[in-house]
Motif scaffolding. Structure first.
Motif, PDB file in Angstrom:
ATOM      1  N   HIS A 165      42.791 -59.625  57.381  1.00 47.76           N
ATOM      2  CA  HIS A 165      41.813 -60.717  57.271  1.00 47.76           C
ATOM      3  C   HIS A 165      42.532 -62.053  57.036  1.00 47.76           C
ATOM      4  O   HIS A 165      42.224 -63.054  57.687  1.00 47.76           O
ATOM      5  CB  HIS A 165      40.828 -60.418  56.130  1.00 47.76           C
ATOM      6  N   HIS A 169      42.960 -65.625  59.348  1.00 44.22           N
ATOM      7  CA  HIS A 169      42.869 -67.067  59.054  1.00 44.22           C
ATOM      8  C   HIS A 169      44.073 -67.815  59.638  1.00 44.22           C
ATOM      9  O   HIS A 169      43.957 -68.951  60.068  1.00 44.22           O
ATOM     10  CB  HIS A 169      42.804 -67.302  57.543  1.00 44.22           C
ATOM     11  N   GLU A 201      34.848 -66.944  58.101  1.00 47.13           N
ATOM     12  CA  GLU A 201      35.221 -65.733  57.370  1.00 47.13           C
ATOM     13  C   GLU A 201      34.899 -64.471  58.171  1.00 47.13           C
ATOM     14  O   GLU A 201      35.690 -63.522  58.212  1.00 47.13           O
ATOM     15  CB  GLU A 201      34.501 -65.688  56.014  1.00 47.13           C
TER      16      GLU A 201
HETATM   17 ZN   LIG Z   1      38.824 -65.278  54.182  1.00 47.10          ZN
END
Ligand SMILES: [Zn+2]
Length: 283
Positions: A165, A169, A201
């Protein structure tokens, strides 16, 4: 995840042996000291650093024996370095397929508190990615908390998901998505701006799923469940319910548990980066 004996990333910066008070506690050696100095005196010139460097070297040689990392700490460091290496392999491939070049991020392991180009942080803020230095910051103790406090089932793939994750980004930074979002947010209300944060996100979750798709030869039974359980635990609604007993949807910045699980799953199932437009999906 099958990880032992495989390639580990060389883009690792292990600061776990350092105290948060600025004292060198473990045998970080000269490199460790320099890193520490950069932290403490980011903006200062080299000649100002030299006397402090000497002072610290003396201090280190006279202080009590350094406390080395435990066997378990060492193993954890090797595991996250292997996951980071796997993200490098996959993202190099995906970028190349799309006529681009992937630039690898670094990962900083720390304990307690840390300095980044995005400012200081403590373990309480959880793992994060700083676009200004393109580094992922992780206090590995966070994963104990993910289990004990937020009810995730834990396991190695929960950690792999969080790393993937954060790497997501980094990919958004390379592709210019994060920059665009920050620019747009300047002219939006808090609520509208939060919606863009949620899309950002969820896309990082999608990228984590996408990475898992490409990396599936290393999956073991239960890994996907571990990732989904972690994604579920870090949903805004789940966290708000835990922390304040009720849920305020307008304040969401990461997406609900259901959304996070859904986008991770979509990336994993499709293996197609073009399916990850979480911005269009939220409108
Ligand atoms: Zn995040």
């Amino acid at each position: 995840m099958k990880w032992e004996g495989r390639r580990q990333s060389s883009n690792m910066e292990d600061r776990r042996g350092m105290g948060t008070t600025g004292k060198v506690v473990a045998g970080g050696g000269l490199i460790g000291i320099i890193v520490l100095l950069l932290n403490l005196f980011g903006g200062e010139s080299a000649q100002n650093l030299t006397p402090i460097l000497e002072q610290l070297q003396q201090q280190q040689s006279t202080s009590a024996p350094a406390q080395p990392l435990s066997k378990e700490d060492e193993k954890m460091g090797m595991f996250v370095a292997t996951v980071l290496a796997d993200t490098e392999d996959v993202w190099h491939k995906i970028f190349k397929e799309n006529g681009m070049t992937y630039k690898e991020p670094s990962m900083v392991l720390f304990r307690g508190s840390v300095q980044s180009a995005c400012g200081g942080a403590t373990s309480a803020s959880g793992p994060f990615y700083c676009p200004a230095d393109q580094k992922i910051y992780m206090d590995l103790d966070f994963f104990d908390e993910l289990q004990t406090r937020f009810g995730a089932q834990g396991g190695d793939y929960a950690i792999a998901y969080v790393i993937a994750h954060e790497v997501g980004h980094h990919v958004q930074t390379l592709l210019g998505t994060s920059g665009k979002v920050r620019q747009l947010q300047q002219n939006l209300s808090k609520t509208e701006g939060n919606k863009l944060s949620v899309a950002l996100e969820l896309q990082a979750d999608f990228y984590a799923g996408l990475w898992t798709h490409y990396n599936s030869k290393y999956l073991e039974e239960g890994d996907i469940e571990e990732a989904l359980s972690a994604a579920q635990a870090v949903g805004d609604d789940a966290i708000q319910k835990k922390m304040q007993g009720h849920v305020v949807p307008d304040s969401f910045t990461h997406g609900t548990s259901e959304q996070r699980v859904k986008w991770f799953g979509k990336g994993f199932k499709t293996g197609d980066i073009r399916q990850g437009d979480t911005f269009a999906a939220l409108n």
